[in-house]
Every structure is written in structure tokens, then in C-alpha cells.
Design an enzyme around this catalytic site. Structure first.
Site, short mmCIF file in Angstrom:
data_model
loop_
_atom_site.label_atom_id
_atom_site.label_comp_id
_atom_site.label_asym_id
_atom_site.label_seq_id
_atom_site.Cartn_x
_atom_site.Cartn_y
_atom_site.Cartn_z
N GLU A 106 0.78 -1.24 0.00
CA GLU A 106 0.00 0.00 0.00
C GLU A 106 0.81 1.30 0.00
OE1 GLU A 106 -2.94 -0.16 3.16
OE2 GLU A 106 -4.15 -1.62 2.07
N GLU A 139 -6.36 -8.03 0.14
CA GLU A 139 -7.01 -7.67 1.41
C GLU A 139 -8.47 -7.35 1.13
OE1 GLU A 139 -5.18 -4.70 3.86
OE2 GLU A 139 -3.14 -5.42 3.50
#
Ligand SMILES: *[C@@H]1O[C@H](CO)[C@@H](O)[C@H](O)[C@H]1NC(C)=O
Length: 421
Positions: free
Chosen positions: A205, A313
């Protein structure tokens, strides 16, 4: 004749490149990735283990960086070691395999590999990474080694190790160079074990939402990581290790063509995207039906991407009610306790122990789980739920979902197989 000789050479070259093509330790693209993250183990997250933070008695301790910095170091060290020894053990790997999953994604911070001058982090995680790989091998699971925190923080989230308003990884060449060295180290550790560690995620991320300054660094870093992970023996021999890059919060079409075979014949690259519906005011305000529709609607967004696409995720949870989910000391949008948010409703009965969940809420969690698993399998190469366990947020965890019936014992045994039709 020169032209036909030239053609022969070209054919020879293209069959040579087929002969050396990557042979991954998992048949990405042919078999679906079904997995779970081992969150909150080797990188602390306040919402996954709130007790570790509450026990410090210091409300300024909000992440692993301050956990190591703002309390007695010997205490921090012993709490971390006890946590590493107990939070995930081989029995978790056994349960994950028994649940029909084939992958675990294992977040780890840069400070497991090296700590720079003035940085408070405590290291000692590497033996647990090694144990995790042994346990995965024992139970037929594949491990994604996921660098979740980089020097300077790549996103400012507490789960990068250091919560800050504006991340500083990308703006400092030393930080990026240190991260490159760590990726080389990880690639070297596992290059001869692609059957258990078929894939490495060089950075979780990165903050692409902060704009082109970040994105240009991230693009170059992905290219450098490709070299580091695919050529750990030097430039004449490829590894079989797949590179799992992250979309940096950009729409997938931003990455069209990037590190594909059309891009300097790159091979063995997969794209990771993370899908959450609760980190905005409009997200938490959606009805149950709208959440399901939104999950199903991802099929058109995700389909047809040119790399193997893994939703690395996601969660059946659809509120931000879990304690410290938005950060220690920060409230929830859903109940209006997050600064500037408007309450949607009470969080009571929507987070914590499954024993407090109504049967209709558990039914919704099942539908939410199935809508997403079905969609991510139909549109891409598979999925990895966030996360295996948490102290007090059962709506998020695979373990509680299995125990309380909203996650099937076999991940393709759907109760709502037509939920997205
Ligand atoms: C860049 O990061 C390194 C640590 O990786 C640090 O020592 C150095 O002071 C930073 N440089 C600047 C200009 O902030």
C-alpha cells in the site's frame, strides 16, 4: 539469404525465451488463490491487538514505532517476544490448511532486517518468518512474504509501523535504497524454495493517493523490485519467484501494460488490490443490500486485467466499528465518534465477540463473504482475506467466521451461490 537467416534467429530466440519462462510454485491464473493474512503478528496493529497498546498505560503509543520508543525498552522487548511466540503458532497453519486455503500473506516490517541510527524499532522477527515458512511447508500452504513497512513509512498508516500525517519513504532516496537492499535479502532467502514461497510482495500500500511524486517513485521501485526478485542469481538466471506489486490505490487501468510481457518481456508479475467499503462516510452509510451490490459490482471493475490479479485484502465486515481500526484514540465513522463524521447507527452488536452478534447480522456477514469470494474468483486470480485473527473484532477474522458459521469450512461451499446474479 540474410532475411531468412534473420527469421531463423528470431524464431530461435523466441523459443529460447519460452524455454526459460518462469515456472511458479503455484499455478497462478489456473488455480485460484484462496488465503488469509497473518495480520498483527510480526507488525503490530493496534486494532488487532488492542491489549498490547492499552497495557502500556500510555495513550501516545499508537504504533510499533512508539511502542518501542515510549516505554521501557526491556518491557517492550519482552512483550513483543511473548507476542511473536504466541499470536501465531503451527496450529494456526494447520487450521488454515484444514479450512481449504492455499496461501497465507505474511506482513513484515523493514526493521526485522535492519534498524537505522535513531530508529527505535526492536528487531527479532526473522526467526519467526523462518518458522512460518517451515510450518507452511509442513501443511502444504504457500507464503506471500509481504514487506508491510518501509523506512520513513510508505503510507503513514499505523500498520506501516509508523503513523504520520504525510509519509516520507518516497521523498528520501536513502529510504528507497534501504528498501531495495531488504527486497534483495528477502529474494535471496527464498529463491531456492519457490514451492513454499512462490511470491514476494515488495511493498504494501504505497500512498499513490498523495500524487505523482509518490507514483513515479513507486513505478521505479516496482521495476527495481522486479529485477531484485526475478534475478537473485544475477542477470543470467531467473528465479521462479513471482512479484506481487500493489496498485498504489490507483484504478487498474492506470497500470495497463505495466510489467507485462509487452513491457520488456516481464514475466511472473501479479497485481494486488485491496477492497474495503468502510473507510469513507459514504461507505459506512450504505445499506446491507448496497454493500452486497458494491461487492458484486467489482466483477466488471476487476475483470480482464492483464496481470494475475489478487485481491490481497478484503473483509466481510462492512463497518469501521472495530476498536482502533482507524487508529488508536480515533473513533468510528459508523457511530459518529470519528471527527467530522455523521453517525449512521450504534456499533453495539456489530463488532467485538461473535457471541454479541444477532443471527441476522451473521447471515449478512455470510452473504458479504460469499459475494466477495465469488466475485474475486470470477474476476481475478483469487483472494486473501484480512485477517486470520484479532483479539476483539470477530467480524473481521477468518478464524471467528469459521467458528461461528459465516465462513464455510470449505471455501467454495456457498449458501448463496447466485447472490451476484
Ligand atoms: C533520509 O532517510 C535517512 C534514513 O533512511 C535519514 O538518515 C536521513 O536523515 C533522511 N534524509 C532527509 C533529508 O530527511
Amino acid at each position: 539469404m540474410a532475411p531468412s537467416l534473420f527469421r531463423t534467429v528470431v524464431i530461435a530466440c523466441s523459443s529460447l525465451s519460452l524455454a526459460v519462462a518462469i515456472s511458479p510454485g503455484f499455478p497462478y491464473g489456473n488455480e485460484k488463490v484462496r488465503g488469509v493474512n497473518l495480520g498483527g503478528w510480526l507488525v503490530l496493529e493496534p486494532w488487532i491487538t488492542p491489549s498490547l497498546f492499552d497495557n502500556t498505560g500510555n495513550s501516545a503509543i499508537v504504533d510499533e514505532y512508539t511502542f518501542c520508543q515510549m516505554q521501557d525498552r526491556a518491557i517492550a522487548q519482552s512483550v513483543l517476544e511473548a507476542h511473536w511466540n504466541s499470536w501465531i503458532t503451527e496450529s494456526d497453519f494447520e487450521a488454515i490448511a484444514d479450512a481449504g486455503l492455499n496461501h497465507v500473506r505474511l506482513p513484515i516490517g523493514y526493521w526485522a532486517f535492519e534498524v537505522g541510527p535513531g530508529e527505535p524499532y526492536i528487531s527479532g522477527q526473522l526467526p519467526y518468518l523462518q518458522k512460518a515458512v517451515t510450518w507452511a511447508g509442513n501443511h502444504g500452504l504457500k507464503v506471500i512474504v509481504d514487506l508491510h513497512g518501509a523506512p520513513g513509512s510508505q503510507n503513514g498508516f499505523d500498520n506501516s509501523g509508523q503513523r504520520m500525517d504525510y509519509p516520507t519513504w518516497h521523498s528520501n532516496d536513502t529510504n528507497v535504497a534501504r528498501t531495495d537492499v531488504i527486497i534483495k535479502t528477502i529474494a535471496d532467502m527464498f529463491k531456492d524454495n519457490p514451492g513454499v514461497v512462490p511470491i514476494i510482495a515488495p511493498l504494501n500500500e504505497p500512498a499513490g493517493f498523495d500524487g505523482s511524486n509518490v507514483l513515479s517513485v513507486v513505478r521505479q521501485y516496482w521495476r527495481d523490485s522486479y529485477g531484485n526478485i526475478r534475478y537473485p542469481y544475477g542477470s543470467s538466471q531467473q528465479s521462479d519467484t513471482v512479484v506481487l506489486i500493489h496498485d498504489a490505490f490507483q484504478p487498474l487501468n492506470y497500470w495497463n501494460g505495466f510489467l507485462t510481457t509487452a513491457d520488456n518481456n516481464a514475466q511472473g508479475v501479479a497485481m494486488d488490490t485491496h477492497i474495503y467499503q468502510m473507510f469513507s462516510d459514504s461507505g459506512v452509510a450504505m445499506s446491507d443490500d448496497e454493500h452486497i451490490q458494491s461487492a458484486c459490482g467489482q466483477k466488471s471493475t476487476l475483470s480482464g486485467f492483464d496481470l494475475w490479479l489478487i485481491v490481497g485484502e478484503w473483509t466481510p465486515a462492512m463497518t469501521d466499528c472495530a476498536t482502533y481500526l482507524n487508529g488508536r484514540g480515533i473513533g468510528s465513522r459508523y457511530d459518529g465518534s470519528y471527527s467530522g463524521s455523521t453517525a449512521v447507527g450504534s456499533c453495539t452488536g456489530l463488532t467485538g465477540s461473535a457471541s454479541s452478534f444477532s443471527s441476522s447480522y451473521k447471515t449478512f456477514l455470510r452473504k458479504s463473504w460469499e459475494a466477495q469470494a465469488i466475485t474475486f474468483e470470477a474476476a481475478g486470480a483469487g483472494w486473501i482475506q484480512w485477517t486470520w485473527k484479532a483479539e476483539n473484532a470477530d467480524e473481521w477474522t477468518y478464524q471467528a467466521g469459521l467458528m461461528n458459521g459465516w465462513i464455510p469450512q470449505n471455501p467454495t461451499s456457498y449458501e448463496y451461490p447466485n447472490i451476484c446474479d
